[in-house]
Design a protein around this motif. Structure first.
Motif, PDB file in Angstrom:
ATOM      1  N   GLU A 138       0.827  -1.209   0.000  1.00 23.81           N
ATOM      2  CA  GLU A 138       0.000   0.000   0.000  1.00 23.81           C
ATOM      3  C   GLU A 138       0.859   1.256   0.000  1.00 23.81           C
ATOM      4  OE1 GLU A 138      -2.807  -0.659   3.181  1.00 23.81           O
ATOM      5  OE2 GLU A 138      -4.169  -1.709   1.828  1.00 23.81           O
ATOM      6  N   LYS A 139       1.995   1.220   0.709  1.00 18.78           N
ATOM      7  CA  LYS A 139       2.924   2.367   0.690  1.00 18.78           C
ATOM      8  C   LYS A 139       3.461   2.592  -0.725  1.00 18.78           C
ATOM      9  CE  LYS A 139       4.700   1.952   5.406  1.00 18.78           C
ATOM     10  NZ  LYS A 139       5.911   1.676   6.195  1.00 18.78           N
ATOM     11  N   ILE A 140       3.787   1.512  -1.409  1.00 23.58           N
ATOM     12  CA  ILE A 140       4.294   1.612  -2.786  1.00 23.58           C
ATOM     13  C   ILE A 140       3.221   2.242  -3.684  1.00 23.58           C
ATOM     14  CG2 ILE A 140       5.037   0.284  -4.811  1.00 23.58           C
ATOM     15  CD1 ILE A 140       6.295  -1.722  -2.756  1.00 23.58           C
ATOM     16  N   LEU A 141       1.975   1.843  -3.486  1.00 25.36           N
ATOM     17  CA  LEU A 141       0.882   2.383  -4.296  1.00 25.36           C
ATOM     18  C   LEU A 141       0.720   3.890  -4.121  1.00 25.36           C
ATOM     19  CD1 LEU A 141      -1.787  -0.405  -3.825  1.00 25.36           C
ATOM     20  CD2 LEU A 141      -0.617   0.194  -5.939  1.00 25.36           C
ATOM     21  N   GLU A 142       1.067   4.403  -2.965  1.00 30.38           N
ATOM     22  CA  GLU A 142       0.930   5.840  -2.676  1.00 30.38           C
ATOM     23  C   GLU A 142       2.090   6.657  -3.247  1.00 30.38           C
ATOM     24  OE1 GLU A 142      -1.785   7.225  -1.333  1.00 30.38           O
ATOM     25  OE2 GLU A 142      -2.610   5.200  -1.351  1.00 30.38           O
ATOM     26  N   PHE A 143       3.158   5.992  -3.670  1.00 32.79           N
ATOM     27  CA  PHE A 143       4.344   6.695  -4.183  1.00 32.79           C
ATOM     28  C   PHE A 143       4.040   7.336  -5.528  1.00 32.79           C
ATOM     29  CE2 PHE A 143       8.321   6.774  -6.623  1.00 32.79           C
ATOM     30  CZ  PHE A 143       9.108   7.521  -5.768  1.00 32.79           C
ATOM     31  N   GLU A 144       4.404   8.597  -5.661  1.00 25.04           N
ATOM     32  CA  GLU A 144       4.199   9.332  -6.920  1.00 25.04           C
ATOM     33  C   GLU A 144       5.505   9.514  -7.642  1.00 25.04           C
ATOM     34  OE1 GLU A 144       1.336  10.333  -8.362  1.00 25.04           O
ATOM     35  OE2 GLU A 144       0.146   9.514  -6.739  1.00 25.04           O
TER      36      GLU A 144
END
Length: 144
Positions: A138-144
């Protein structure tokens, strides 16, 4: 990045991609819809109502492409299109009861398959590891 790190990243990307493709195939209900159509329905469920231009921006597609998607979803009865109370030129898109149902059914089919696959192939220790990896993903998904 070192080659060993790149190999790990490549393996992770490949495994996730293959799992996503497998999950798509495991939902008979979801096969009648494109990935963008399913994503559009999910956005409408999350936001309750959106304008076509907002949906296009969220999906990162052109307004014309979103218009085609919305027309298809409207034909299937999965969305409602009404005119804005304040500006009659603006359409408001909402999820219909049938759209809500198809999303629920697709998710249920996929969850059922995934639960069966995990139970059949993973040890208790591996299942615990899968539970722990959700937060980092989920942290990776939030990375822009």
């Amino acid at each position: 990045m070192e080659n060993s790190q790149l190999e790990y990243v490549t393996e992770l990307r490949t495994a996730i991609t293959r799992l996503i493709k497998k999950l798509r195939k495991e939902s008979v209900s979801g096969q009648q819809l494109s990935l963008t159509e399913r994503s559009t329905l999910a956005l409408l469920q999350q936001h309750k109502q959106l304008q076509p231009t907002e949906l296009a921006a969220m999906e990162k597609i052109t307004n014309q492409s979103m218009s085609q998607i919305l027309n298809h979803l409207l034909q299937l009865g999965y969305i409602n299109r009404t005119m804005s109370e304040t500006d009659k030129r603006r359409a408001i898109i909402t999820l219909s009861a049938d759209g809500e149902q198809i999303l629920k059914q697709v998710r249920s089919e996929r969850d059922h398959w995934l639960a069966q696959a995990i139970a059949a192939t993973c040890t208790n220790q591996e299942q615990d590891l899968l539970k722990k990896i959700i937060a980092p993903l989920e942290k990776i998904l939030e990375f822009e």
